[in-house]
Design a protein around this motif. Sequence first.
Motif, PDB file in Angstrom:
ATOM      1  N   ALA A  91       0.820  -1.213   0.000  1.00 26.63           N
ATOM      2  CA  ALA A  91       0.000   0.000   0.000  1.00 26.63           C
ATOM      3  C   ALA A  91       0.855   1.265   0.000  1.00 26.63           C
ATOM      4  O   ALA A  91       0.360   2.343  -0.349  1.00 26.63           O
ATOM      5  CB  ALA A  91      -0.933   0.004   1.212  1.00 26.63           C
ATOM      6  N   LEU A  92       2.133   1.144   0.377  1.00 27.64           N
ATOM      7  CA  LEU A  92       3.005   2.312   0.446  1.00 27.64           C
ATOM      8  C   LEU A  92       3.969   2.404  -0.737  1.00 27.64           C
ATOM      9  O   LEU A  92       4.721   3.380  -0.844  1.00 27.64           O
ATOM     10  CB  LEU A  92       3.817   2.288   1.740  1.00 27.64           C
ATOM     11  CG  LEU A  92       3.018   2.363   3.047  1.00 27.64           C
ATOM     12  CD1 LEU A  92       3.948   2.210   4.240  1.00 27.64           C
ATOM     13  CD2 LEU A  92       2.242   3.665   3.142  1.00 27.64           C
ATOM     14  N   LEU A  93       3.976   1.408  -1.601  1.00 29.06           N
ATOM     15  CA  LEU A  93       4.889   1.423  -2.740  1.00 29.06           C
ATOM     16  C   LEU A  93       4.601   2.617  -3.635  1.00 29.06           C
ATOM     17  O   LEU A  93       3.447   2.943  -3.915  1.00 29.06           O
ATOM     18  CB  LEU A  93       4.758   0.124  -3.535  1.00 29.06           C
ATOM     19  CG  LEU A  93       5.255  -1.147  -2.835  1.00 29.06           C
ATOM     20  CD1 LEU A  93       5.015  -2.368  -3.712  1.00 29.06           C
ATOM     21  CD2 LEU A  93       6.729  -1.031  -2.488  1.00 29.06           C
ATOM     22  N   GLY A  94       5.644   3.281  -4.091  1.00 25.32           N
ATOM     23  CA  GLY A  94       5.491   4.473  -4.919  1.00 25.32           C
ATOM     24  C   GLY A  94       5.451   5.757  -4.125  1.00 25.32           C
ATOM     25  O   GLY A  94       5.484   6.844  -4.702  1.00 25.32           O
ATOM     26  N   MET A  95       5.378   5.633  -2.778  1.00 22.86           N
ATOM     27  CA  MET A  95       5.426   6.805  -1.899  1.00 22.86           C
ATOM     28  C   MET A  95       6.651   6.671  -1.005  1.00 22.86           C
ATOM     29  O   MET A  95       6.604   6.004   0.019  1.00 22.86           O
ATOM     30  CB  MET A  95       4.155   6.907  -1.044  1.00 22.86           C
ATOM     31  CG  MET A  95       2.884   7.164  -1.813  1.00 22.86           C
ATOM     32  SD  MET A  95       1.455   7.394  -0.700  1.00 22.86           S
ATOM     33  CE  MET A  95       1.301   5.736  -0.004  1.00 22.86           C
ATOM     34  N   PRO A  96       7.769   7.271  -1.356  1.00 26.04           N
ATOM     35  CA  PRO A  96       8.993   7.120  -0.564  1.00 26.04           C
ATOM     36  C   PRO A  96       8.806   7.599   0.867  1.00 26.04           C
ATOM     37  O   PRO A  96       8.262   8.672   1.115  1.00 26.04           O
ATOM     38  CB  PRO A  96      10.009   7.995  -1.308  1.00 26.04           C
ATOM     39  CG  PRO A  96       9.476   8.081  -2.701  1.00 26.04           C
ATOM     40  CD  PRO A  96       7.988   8.089  -2.560  1.00 26.04           C
ATOM     41  N   MET A  97       9.273   6.788   1.819  1.00 23.35           N
ATOM     42  CA  MET A  97       9.180   7.106   3.237  1.00 23.35           C
ATOM     43  C   MET A  97      10.558   7.535   3.761  1.00 23.35           C
ATOM     44  O   MET A  97      11.589   7.136   3.232  1.00 23.35           O
ATOM     45  CB  MET A  97       8.664   5.905   4.026  1.00 23.35           C
ATOM     46  CG  MET A  97       7.274   5.476   3.603  1.00 23.35           C
ATOM     47  SD  MET A  97       6.012   6.706   4.017  1.00 23.35           S
ATOM     48  CE  MET A  97       4.808   6.421   2.711  1.00 23.35           C
ATOM     49  N   SER A  98      10.548   8.343   4.808  1.00 26.30           N
ATOM     50  CA  SER A  98      11.798   8.861   5.365  1.00 26.30           C
ATOM     51  C   SER A  98      12.142   8.263   6.718  1.00 26.30           C
ATOM     52  O   SER A  98      13.302   8.303   7.136  1.00 26.30           O
ATOM     53  CB  SER A  98      11.724  10.386   5.499  1.00 26.30           C
ATOM     54  OG  SER A  98      10.663  10.760   6.371  1.00 26.30           O
ATOM     55  N   SER A  99      11.156   7.705   7.437  1.00 24.36           N
ATOM     56  CA  SER A  99      11.427   7.094   8.739  1.00 24.36           C
ATOM     57  C   SER A  99      10.315   6.133   9.111  1.00 24.36           C
ATOM     58  O   SER A  99       9.193   6.226   8.585  1.00 24.36           O
ATOM     59  CB  SER A  99      11.578   8.163   9.829  1.00 24.36           C
ATOM     60  OG  SER A  99      10.366   8.849  10.038  1.00 24.36           O
ATOM     61  N   VAL A 100      10.619   5.204  10.025  1.00 22.01           N
ATOM     62  CA  VAL A 100       9.650   4.204  10.477  1.00 22.01           C
ATOM     63  C   VAL A 100       9.725   4.075  11.991  1.00 22.01           C
ATOM     64  O   VAL A 100      10.733   4.425  12.612  1.00 22.01           O
ATOM     65  CB  VAL A 100       9.915   2.830   9.820  1.00 22.01           C
ATOM     66  CG1 VAL A 100       9.668   2.883   8.327  1.00 22.01           C
ATOM     67  CG2 VAL A 100      11.337   2.353  10.116  1.00 22.01           C
ATOM     68  N   ALA A 101       8.636   3.571  12.591  1.00 25.62           N
ATOM     69  CA  ALA A 101       8.583   3.363  14.039  1.00 25.62           C
ATOM     70  C   ALA A 101       7.697   2.167  14.344  1.00 25.62           C
ATOM     71  O   ALA A 101       6.709   1.922  13.636  1.00 25.62           O
ATOM     72  CB  ALA A 101       8.053   4.603  14.751  1.00 25.62           C
ATOM     73  N   ALA A 102       8.040   1.429  15.397  1.00 28.41           N
ATOM     74  CA  ALA A 102       7.278   0.247  15.802  1.00 28.41           C
ATOM     75  C   ALA A 102       6.839   0.384  17.249  1.00 28.41           C
ATOM     76  O   ALA A 102       7.644   0.699  18.129  1.00 28.41           O
ATOM     77  CB  ALA A 102       8.125  -1.016  15.637  1.00 28.41           C
ATOM     78  N   GLY A 103       5.553   0.153  17.505  1.00 30.43           N
ATOM     79  CA  GLY A 103       5.024   0.148  18.862  1.00 30.43           C
ATOM     80  C   GLY A 103       4.798  -1.268  19.334  1.00 30.43           C
ATOM     81  O   GLY A 103       5.324  -2.225  18.750  1.00 30.43           O
ATOM     82  N   GLY A 104       4.020  -1.422  20.393  1.00 28.77           N
ATOM     83  CA  GLY A 104       3.741  -2.757  20.898  1.00 28.77           C
ATOM     84  C   GLY A 104       3.049  -3.614  19.861  1.00 28.77           C
ATOM     85  O   GLY A 104       3.502  -4.713  19.534  1.00 28.77           O
TER      86      GLY A 104
END
Length: 385
Positions: free
Chosen positions: A213-226
């Motif tokens: 669903a995110l392909l084609g939209m470059p991301m700059s950072s990620v985060a993981a919660g519980g």
Amino acid sequence: MRWFGFGFNAFGQIYVREKTTEVKSTDTVDEVKVSSPAELTLSKDCCLNTVVQIKASWSRRASLQLDGDNCVHLTGFGSVQPNESCGVPELSHGSDVFISEAYLTLGFSDKIEVWDLQKEKKTRSWSMEIKTLPETSGSHVSLPLVPGGYIAMKPPFYRPLSQHLKAKSLALSAEHAILLTASGDVYTWGQGSHGQLGHGGLSSEEEPRAVEALLGMPMSSVAAGGWHSACISDGGDLYVWGWNETGQLGLPSRGLRKAQQQQHAGASSQHSGSTPAEELREKEENEEVFISIQAFPALVDVTPSCEVQKVSCGHRHTAALTTTGELYTWGWGDYGQLGHQSSVSSDEPQCVEFFREKQMRVIDVVCGAWNTFAAVVKMDVGASS
């Protein structure tokens, strides 16, 4: 730079209240919950102005201090004395730190060490030498990433990653992982029972799988919660997915809204003069789509006035930092981890007004499991609030 913390403080992760021998420790509620941002403390001889990085688990806080004598201070559960250094060796220039509930990982320029925090005397459990690869020499990667793979929260500590991924950063929770590639693609794997992998279902993945669903939209950072995940696009948009039981995605939560309605009904029941038609209309207005699990990435509008530059996730809350230096939090707030000077939970992003009122600009945010830490600087004279 100054660091503040708020939320769960049962082990003194944020601060330790000084007590006299004449006063018994009976006011445990104030010690466990810090609902208003409080400036962090180390030992009497240490200055937090030199702390450049903070990582937190459920019961501990690791502070990386660079001031000529580079060292890590471990605060919280297991310290012999309040705010005592954990006794690990000094770190060399360019060091890094990563912490889980059981282990502390230290990054040197030429090696990685993992220390066991479960033993009374901290011991080194594992280490490996590292060599910077030529193709990565121009870009810095942070723990838990290491050349060729990453450091896991439990043995085996070193886990290899396929070279074709070209990993830029990695966020780990106890049950799932989120990887950002150099091209801005997002991959997830691990436990998916709460939709935290973002693939549209609740199944788990043993190997990294692209979030389509995110392909084609470059991301700059990620985060993981519980049990939830988040990422920021190059344009400063925030995407979230996973569990939303306590509003940690910033999406309508049935449990929170029901509790709020019960409180409102109890407060207004004694002097309610509404007609049946008005009550029906109010009920219809309150009808909305509630989200318990969001298995696909969803766009969250934190604030329309500026972009999001960093996001961090706790077990059941989320914090986002804007390009204007404002901090927004939402989700579970029972321990004051939202910083709104209360224990109220929220499924809508709300600005932490404390820093704005103190004319402070937030430049970094890190969520522990049930608490939040923010680095601030004095706001420039004439800067807009």
